[in-house]
Every structure is written in structure tokens, then in C-alpha cells.
Design an enzyme around this catalytic site. Sequence first.
Site, PDB file in Angstrom:
ATOM      1  N   TYR A   1      41.295  42.842  33.267  1.00 43.92           N
ATOM      2  CA  TYR A   1      40.292  42.010  33.951  1.00 43.92           C
ATOM      3  C   TYR A   1      39.267  41.458  32.944  1.00 43.92           C
ATOM      4  CZ  TYR A   1      36.847  40.930  37.689  1.00 43.92           C
ATOM      5  OH  TYR A   1      35.954  40.320  38.539  1.00 43.92           O
TER       6      TYR A   1
ATOM      7  N   LYS B   1      38.699  37.526  32.210  1.00 45.03           N
ATOM      8  CA  LYS B   1      37.396  36.905  32.472  1.00 45.03           C
ATOM      9  C   LYS B   1      36.763  36.377  31.180  1.00 45.03           C
ATOM     10  CE  LYS B   1      37.197  37.416  36.957  1.00 45.03           C
ATOM     11  NZ  LYS B   1      37.386  36.224  37.803  1.00 45.03           N
TER      12      LYS B   1
HETATM   13  P1  NAP Z   1      37.557  39.395  47.113  1.00 38.94           P
HETATM   14  O1  NAP Z   1      36.554  39.700  48.156  1.00 38.94           O
HETATM   15  O2  NAP Z   1      38.573  40.410  46.760  1.00 38.94           O
HETATM   16  O3  NAP Z   1      38.297  37.997  47.499  1.00 38.94           O
HETATM   17  C1  NAP Z   1      39.307  37.522  46.655  1.00 38.94           C
HETATM   18  C2  NAP Z   1      39.705  36.152  47.105  1.00 38.94           C
HETATM   19  O4  NAP Z   1      40.712  35.648  46.200  1.00 38.94           O
HETATM   20  C3  NAP Z   1      40.348  36.137  48.496  1.00 38.94           C
HETATM   21  O5  NAP Z   1      39.994  34.919  49.108  1.00 38.94           O
HETATM   22  C4  NAP Z   1      41.840  36.151  48.173  1.00 38.94           C
HETATM   23  O6  NAP Z   1      42.651  35.569  49.207  1.00 38.94           O
HETATM   24  C5  NAP Z   1      41.860  35.279  46.943  1.00 38.94           C
HETATM   25  N1  NAP Z   1      43.043  35.442  46.096  1.00 38.94           N
HETATM   26  C6  NAP Z   1      43.513  36.585  45.539  1.00 38.94           C
HETATM   27  N2  NAP Z   1      44.630  36.314  44.834  1.00 38.94           N
HETATM   28  C7  NAP Z   1      44.862  34.989  44.959  1.00 38.94           C
HETATM   29  C8  NAP Z   1      45.875  34.125  44.496  1.00 38.94           C
HETATM   30  N3  NAP Z   1      46.893  34.561  43.730  1.00 38.94           N
HETATM   31  N4  NAP Z   1      45.836  32.804  44.837  1.00 38.94           N
HETATM   32  C9  NAP Z   1      44.826  32.336  45.621  1.00 38.94           C
HETATM   33  N5  NAP Z   1      43.834  33.117  46.095  1.00 38.94           N
HETATM   34  C10 NAP Z   1      43.867  34.434  45.762  1.00 38.94           C
HETATM   35  O7  NAP Z   1      36.843  39.025  45.707  1.00 38.94           O
HETATM   36  P2  NAP Z   1      35.308  38.680  45.392  1.00 38.94           P
HETATM   37  O8  NAP Z   1      34.600  39.945  45.127  1.00 38.94           O
HETATM   38  O9  NAP Z   1      34.781  37.722  46.370  1.00 38.94           O
HETATM   39  O10 NAP Z   1      35.490  37.964  43.967  1.00 38.94           O
HETATM   40  C11 NAP Z   1      35.609  36.561  43.846  1.00 38.94           C
HETATM   41  C12 NAP Z   1      35.632  36.198  42.366  1.00 38.94           C
HETATM   42  O11 NAP Z   1      34.448  36.678  41.743  1.00 38.94           O
HETATM   43  C13 NAP Z   1      36.794  36.837  41.619  1.00 38.94           C
HETATM   44  O12 NAP Z   1      37.251  35.961  40.617  1.00 38.94           O
HETATM   45  C14 NAP Z   1      36.161  38.052  40.986  1.00 38.94           C
HETATM   46  O13 NAP Z   1      36.862  38.456  39.861  1.00 38.94           O
HETATM   47  C15 NAP Z   1      34.799  37.504  40.652  1.00 38.94           C
HETATM   48  N6  NAP Z   1      33.769  38.545  40.489  1.00 38.94           N
HETATM   49  C16 NAP Z   1      33.462  39.393  41.510  1.00 38.94           C
HETATM   50  C17 NAP Z   1      32.473  40.334  41.312  1.00 38.94           C
HETATM   51  C18 NAP Z   1      32.049  41.301  42.399  1.00 38.94           C
HETATM   52  O14 NAP Z   1      31.224  42.176  42.103  1.00 38.94           O
HETATM   53  N7  NAP Z   1      32.537  41.185  43.610  1.00 38.94           N
HETATM   54  C19 NAP Z   1      31.814  40.435  40.076  1.00 38.94           C
HETATM   55  C20 NAP Z   1      32.158  39.553  39.069  1.00 38.94           C
HETATM   56  C21 NAP Z   1      33.130  38.593  39.287  1.00 38.94           C
HETATM   57  P3  NAP Z   1      43.208  36.469  50.477  1.00 38.94           P
HETATM   58  O15 NAP Z   1      42.019  36.700  51.366  1.00 38.94           O
HETATM   59  O16 NAP Z   1      44.228  35.599  51.106  1.00 38.94           O
HETATM   60  O17 NAP Z   1      43.738  37.724  49.892  1.00 38.94           O
END
Ligand code: NAP
Length: 248
Positions: free
Chosen positions: A155, A159
Site C-alpha cells: 500500500y 500510494k
Molecule cells: P473504502 O471505504 O474501503 O471504499 C473503497 C471504494 O473503492 C469503494 O467504493 C469500492 O467499491 C472502491 N473500489 C475498490 N476496488 C475497486 C476497483 N478495483 N475498481 C473500482 N472501485 C474499487 O475506502 P476509503 O477509506 O473510502 O478510501 C478511499 C481512498 O482513500 C482509497 O484510495 C484509500 O486508499 C485512500 N485513503 C484512505 C484513508 C482512510 O483512512 N480511510 C487514508 C488514506 C488514504 P465497492 O463499494 O464496490 O467495493
Amino acid sequence: MVLDGRIAVVTGASRGIGRAIALALAERGAAVLVNYASNDAAAEETAQLIRNNGGRVLTFKANVAEPAEAASMVKAAVAEFGAVDILVNNAGITRDNFILRMKDEDWDQVLGVNLKGAFNCARAAAKVMVKNRSGRIINISSVVALIGNASQANYCAAKAGLIGLTRAMAKELGSRNITVNAVAPGFITTEMTDGLPEEVKEMMLSQIPLKRFGGPEEVAETVAFLASDAARYITGQTIAVDGGMSCA
Ligand code: NAP
């Protein structure tokens, strides 16, 4: 309505940060393609929230890791709305493990969705943006790209790769009036972080100067700013939205 008339594609917009970004862009007047991988019901819920507010929306199921699916998604946005002005590469997954135990498929899947997925979507969208001599690409990276994190080598690499991709694309596409930036969220409360053990959450909290986790809408507001005209002279940058986690 600072994004009135703009057309946005937000990947991974069925839940969490992506949903908040889709809602924030729609609230500011953009038509939004809500991409997702498998969760039809959640994607429809995002779309309904946008429709309830009078916004224009299209849901599109596509695995961003597959180049043909990413290209079809961009085509669908152009067919439905006429262009793509804003691309937010938000779709992301984690497959955490210590490096000695990390399987090839954990590495490949995380790099495939988080990094190659962003490349696939950006390549397809940039073709449309170059023709229009205008565009905004925003890549959702992570604080761990800046500071590292044990058990997340795949990851962190993906990133951090996104930050390099952001800088390269900013240099390549700037002459076509396309800006490319990254946002690096810290610990944001979503389904991705809900499952982490309590001791990991406590350890994270102790590293955050603002002493709280972030909300998806706090990331979305920064993305909406970068997508707006107010950010027209910002490109190639990574903005941390992390409560100060990466400043130490
Ligand atoms: P999340 O709640 O797990 O949601 C992930 C989203 O990505 C869902 O809409 C999922 O679709 C979609 N997805 C997964 N695999 C995919 C694929 N192969 N093609 C298209 N869509 C796909 O994640 P989140 O926490 O909101 O994170 C969103 C972004 O922010 C990510 O890039 C994550 O790495 C980044 N981020 C998050 C955090 C945090 O603390 N949460 C921190 C830093 C960065 P489905 O619903 O259909 O599965």
C-alpha cells in the site's frame, strides 16, 4: 456553484471518501459518474443522495485495474454528459501483511487497483482533457506514502507511486491546461479503517497533533478546492489532509 457545468468521474465513489467526494463535487454543481467495483446498493445510495439534491449522476461498475474497463468508464461519462473535466482517482484497497508474509497476489492486487488503476483512468481521461485543453486530475494517495507504515509495504509503495505519477503527469499535461495533484489523507473514519484493531487505532491517534481522526468530508473539501478554478495555478502538489500526522 463553483463547479457548475463541469463533469466529474470519481472512482470508488460508492462508499467512504469517494462517496463524500462525489457528493461535494455534485453540491458545487458538477455532474458526476459514480464508479464502484461490486457494491451496487452502495453506489445507488450515493447516486440517490446526489439526485435528492437535484444533481446529475450516472453509476458505473468497473474494475479500474483493468485498462479496458477504465476506458469504458470514461467513454460512458462522455456519452452521458459530453466530456470529462475532473477525474478523481480514489478507488483503493488494502491487503496488509508483514513483508516476510506478503503474498504475490497481495502485492499485485494493491498495486493493480491503487496505482495502475489511477494510471488506467488518467490515460483514458487525459485523452478527452487534452482535446478540450482543460482538466483536473486528483489522485488520492495517503499519509503512509510520506511516512511509511509497518505491514503496508504494498500500500505504501502504491500510494508513494501515485505521488510520482502525479508529478510526472503535471509536467506532461500542464501545457494543455490540465492540473494534476494528489491528496494524502491521514486516518479517516471509513469502512477501510473500521476493521483495524483498537491498539492500532490508539497508536495512530497518538501520532495525530489534532488528536482526532478525520472525516471523509474533510478530504472531499480539499478535493473540491483542487477541482475548482481557485486552484488553477496549483499542479504537481501533494496536499496532506491528516491532522498534522505527517508534519513531525
Ligand atoms: P473504502 O471505504 O474501503 O471504499 C473503497 C471504494 O473503492 C469503494 O467504493 C469500492 O467499491 C472502491 N473500489 C475498490 N476496488 C475497486 C476497483 N478495483 N475498481 C473500482 N472501485 C474499487 O475506502 P476509503 O477509506 O473510502 O478510501 C478511499 C481512498 O482513500 C482509497 O484510495 C484509500 O486508499 C485512500 N485513503 C484512505 C484513508 C482512510 O483512512 N480511510 C487514508 C488514506 C488514504 P465497492 O463499494 O464496490 O467495493
